[in-house]
Design a protein around this motif. Sequence first.
Motif, PDB file in Angstrom:
ATOM      1  N   GLY A  31       0.806  -1.217   0.000  1.00  0.00           N
ATOM      2  CA  GLY A  31       0.000   0.000   0.000  1.00  0.00           C
ATOM      3  C   GLY A  31       0.835   1.260   0.000  1.00  0.00           C
ATOM      4  O   GLY A  31       2.040   1.253   0.267  1.00  0.00           O
ATOM      5  N   ASN A  32       0.196   2.364  -0.320  1.00  0.00           N
ATOM      6  CA  ASN A  32       0.823   3.680  -0.282  1.00  0.00           C
ATOM      7  C   ASN A  32       0.777   4.177   1.165  1.00  0.00           C
ATOM      8  O   ASN A  32      -0.305   4.297   1.752  1.00  0.00           O
ATOM      9  CB  ASN A  32       0.070   4.638  -1.200  1.00  0.00           C
ATOM     10  CG  ASN A  32       0.773   5.973  -1.354  1.00  0.00           C
ATOM     11  OD1 ASN A  32       1.339   6.511  -0.409  1.00  0.00           O
ATOM     12  ND2 ASN A  32       0.720   6.522  -2.555  1.00  0.00           N
ATOM     13  N   PRO A  33       1.935   4.490   1.774  1.00  0.00           N
ATOM     14  CA  PRO A  33       1.947   4.914   3.179  1.00  0.00           C
ATOM     15  C   PRO A  33       1.118   6.160   3.464  1.00  0.00           C
ATOM     16  O   PRO A  33       0.767   6.417   4.625  1.00  0.00           O
ATOM     17  CB  PRO A  33       3.429   5.181   3.455  1.00  0.00           C
ATOM     18  CG  PRO A  33       4.154   4.403   2.426  1.00  0.00           C
ATOM     19  CD  PRO A  33       3.284   4.424   1.215  1.00  0.00           C
ATOM     20  N   SER A  34       0.788   6.927   2.436  1.00  0.00           N
ATOM     21  CA  SER A  34      -0.010   8.134   2.633  1.00  0.00           C
ATOM     22  C   SER A  34      -1.510   7.866   2.599  1.00  0.00           C
ATOM     23  O   SER A  34      -2.309   8.745   2.944  1.00  0.00           O
ATOM     24  CB  SER A  34       0.335   9.176   1.553  1.00  0.00           C
ATOM     25  OG  SER A  34       1.691   9.566   1.655  1.00  0.00           O
ATOM     26  N   SER A  35      -1.894   6.654   2.190  1.00  0.00           N
ATOM     27  CA  SER A  35      -3.315   6.301   2.146  1.00  0.00           C
ATOM     28  C   SER A  35      -3.835   6.028   3.555  1.00  0.00           C
ATOM     29  O   SER A  35      -3.117   5.484   4.398  1.00  0.00           O
ATOM     30  CB  SER A  35      -3.531   5.074   1.261  1.00  0.00           C
ATOM     31  OG  SER A  35      -3.109   5.316  -0.065  1.00  0.00           O
ATOM     32  N   GLY A  40      -2.764   1.193   3.442  1.00  0.00           N
ATOM     33  CA  GLY A  40      -1.874   2.319   3.649  1.00  0.00           C
ATOM     34  C   GLY A  40      -1.314   2.354   5.059  1.00  0.00           C
ATOM     35  O   GLY A  40      -0.139   2.648   5.265  1.00  0.00           O
ATOM     36  N   ALA A  43       1.536  -0.168   5.461  1.00  0.00           N
ATOM     37  CA  ALA A  43       2.780   0.332   4.883  1.00  0.00           C
ATOM     38  C   ALA A  43       3.376   1.443   5.754  1.00  0.00           C
ATOM     39  O   ALA A  43       4.600   1.519   5.937  1.00  0.00           O
ATOM     40  CB  ALA A  43       2.519   0.854   3.474  1.00  0.00           C
ATOM     41  N   HIS A  44       2.524   2.295   6.304  1.00  0.00           N
ATOM     42  CA  HIS A  44       2.998   3.374   7.166  1.00  0.00           C
ATOM     43  C   HIS A  44       3.655   2.815   8.422  1.00  0.00           C
ATOM     44  O   HIS A  44       4.665   3.355   8.902  1.00  0.00           O
ATOM     45  CB  HIS A  44       1.826   4.280   7.551  1.00  0.00           C
ATOM     46  CG  HIS A  44       2.249   5.552   8.208  1.00  0.00           C
ATOM     47  ND1 HIS A  44       2.667   6.651   7.498  1.00  0.00           N
ATOM     48  CD2 HIS A  44       2.345   5.889   9.524  1.00  0.00           C
ATOM     49  CE1 HIS A  44       3.001   7.619   8.339  1.00  0.00           C
ATOM     50  NE2 HIS A  44       2.806   7.186   9.575  1.00  0.00           N
ATOM     51  N   GLN A 229       4.862  14.038   1.628  1.00  0.00           N
ATOM     52  CA  GLN A 229       5.549  12.933   2.276  1.00  0.00           C
ATOM     53  C   GLN A 229       6.758  13.424   3.088  1.00  0.00           C
ATOM     54  O   GLN A 229       7.225  14.546   2.913  1.00  0.00           O
ATOM     55  CB  GLN A 229       6.023  11.917   1.216  1.00  0.00           C
ATOM     56  CG  GLN A 229       4.908  11.182   0.501  1.00  0.00           C
ATOM     57  CD  GLN A 229       4.427  11.913  -0.731  1.00  0.00           C
ATOM     58  OE1 GLN A 229       4.826  13.039  -0.996  1.00  0.00           O
ATOM     59  NE2 GLN A 229       3.562  11.265  -1.502  1.00  0.00           N
ATOM     60  N   THR A 237       6.118   9.299  -3.471  1.00  0.00           N
ATOM     61  CA  THR A 237       5.658   8.106  -2.759  1.00  0.00           C
ATOM     62  C   THR A 237       6.845   7.286  -2.266  1.00  0.00           C
ATOM     63  O   THR A 237       7.760   6.982  -3.031  1.00  0.00           O
ATOM     64  CB  THR A 237       4.782   7.231  -3.680  1.00  0.00           C
ATOM     65  OG1 THR A 237       3.671   8.008  -4.129  1.00  0.00           O
ATOM     66  CG2 THR A 237       4.280   5.999  -2.941  1.00  0.00           C
ATOM     67  N   GLU A 238       6.842   6.938  -1.007  1.00  0.00           N
ATOM     68  CA  GLU A 238       7.966   6.238  -0.399  1.00  0.00           C
ATOM     69  C   GLU A 238       8.122   4.815  -0.945  1.00  0.00           C
ATOM     70  O   GLU A 238       7.144   4.133  -1.229  1.00  0.00           O
ATOM     71  CB  GLU A 238       7.808   6.167   1.125  1.00  0.00           C
ATOM     72  CG  GLU A 238       7.755   7.517   1.819  1.00  0.00           C
ATOM     73  CD  GLU A 238       6.351   8.048   2.002  1.00  0.00           C
ATOM     74  OE1 GLU A 238       6.155   8.927   2.846  1.00  0.00           O
ATOM     75  OE2 GLU A 238       5.439   7.567   1.292  1.00  0.00           O
ATOM     76  N   ASN A 239       9.365   4.391  -1.083  1.00  0.00           N
ATOM     77  CA  ASN A 239       9.700   3.031  -1.502  1.00  0.00           C
ATOM     78  C   ASN A 239       9.755   2.158  -0.243  1.00  0.00           C
ATOM     79  O   ASN A 239      10.809   1.964   0.355  1.00  0.00           O
ATOM     80  CB  ASN A 239      11.041   3.026  -2.240  1.00  0.00           C
ATOM     81  CG  ASN A 239      11.366   1.688  -2.854  1.00  0.00           C
ATOM     82  OD1 ASN A 239      10.808   0.662  -2.486  1.00  0.00           O
ATOM     83  ND2 ASN A 239      12.294   1.693  -3.804  1.00  0.00           N
TER      84      ASN A 239
END
Length: 386
Positions: A31-35, A40, A43-44, A229, A237-239
């Motif tokens: 997931g996208n850490p910002s979601s 999300g 991932a965060h 971010q 978007t973070e890897n």
Amino acid sequence: MAHIYLDNAATTPMAKPVIAAMTEQMEQDFGNPSSTHWFGRQAHTVMDASRQVLAASINARPENIQITSGATEANNTAITEVAHANRDKGNHIITTAIEHPSVLKPLAQLEKEGYDVTYLPVDEAGHISLADFDAALDDRTILVSVMTGNNEVGSVMPIQAIGHRLADHQAVFHTDATQAYGLLDLDVDALGVDLLSVSAHKINGPKGIGFLYRRAGVNFPPLLRGGEQESKRRAGTENVAAVAGFAAAVKLITPQEKADRQAKYLGFKQQIQDSLRGAGVDFVVNGTVEAGALNHVFNLWFPGVSTYALQTNLDLAGFAVSGGSACTAGSLEPSHVLTAMYGADSPRIAESIRVSFGKATTTMDIAQFIQALIKIVTRLRAKAAK
């Protein structure tokens, strides 16, 4: 033919636990850490846990770790943005003549913009003089950028002494710790640095990931602009998988592991020197093997033997070494590090190789390398004498 890798200052192979950690993240926490949804948040959580590991490795707080694509981005961010943000306080910057290109090239651009840059000279061991530093520092100085350890000859700079000198000065203190990270104990408070750059692929982690430590209160705008971010400090978007791999690599390097590696690599240097002397091969060490050096980097001058010929013949024999920094390997320009140490007319510049050791390097690897090195140097010298 077996191939033996002795170019670890350029990059290192990823450790198996690193690959496992990255694979797990790519399969599960994509997931996208910002979601804000569950994917999300997962991932965060990985990002937060990894950031804590990275921060602890230099005695920092997690909120002071800014994830980057590597040390090049970290260096560019630190130098360019600090200079621009502090232009009203002065226009003077201090660095050394043997910094990595990712430091020197942003500084060259700043000079075009009207900044005054002092490039401290180095001695034949690759060390700066603190007296020269003291003479250069003045009320106009807004930034000092001095690498912790050099990537071509391994010289270690007096970072803590510089930090003490800048404790009550307006200048922001940045160090590129890319080569030293994982080998030396780095404590940002003890060193007195405000900014510190690191890259994961030098410590058996993945390429394309690094961090910039930023001391609380050191404020400047982001180099990359877009999303919010990294606490609005670095857009994009973070890897997540790479960050997890970075943290996994850091976990493998305990304080005892650092000491063991330094001792192991020093033993390799001694093994090479003793064998070359025993075989009657003429050579000179560029830099020093004494205190004040990163032991994984070994730069050797073989008088009368061209760097290109020696490196090529070693490659054909199955040994990967370097003629200098991997970032300038495709360039016809001579090593700026050796030039600063020995002068532009020194034959060392075109007759030296860099051998660099890593976690997987063995005594048998070194023994085989020595055997090939002696044979090739002897043959090339005989050919040149005809």
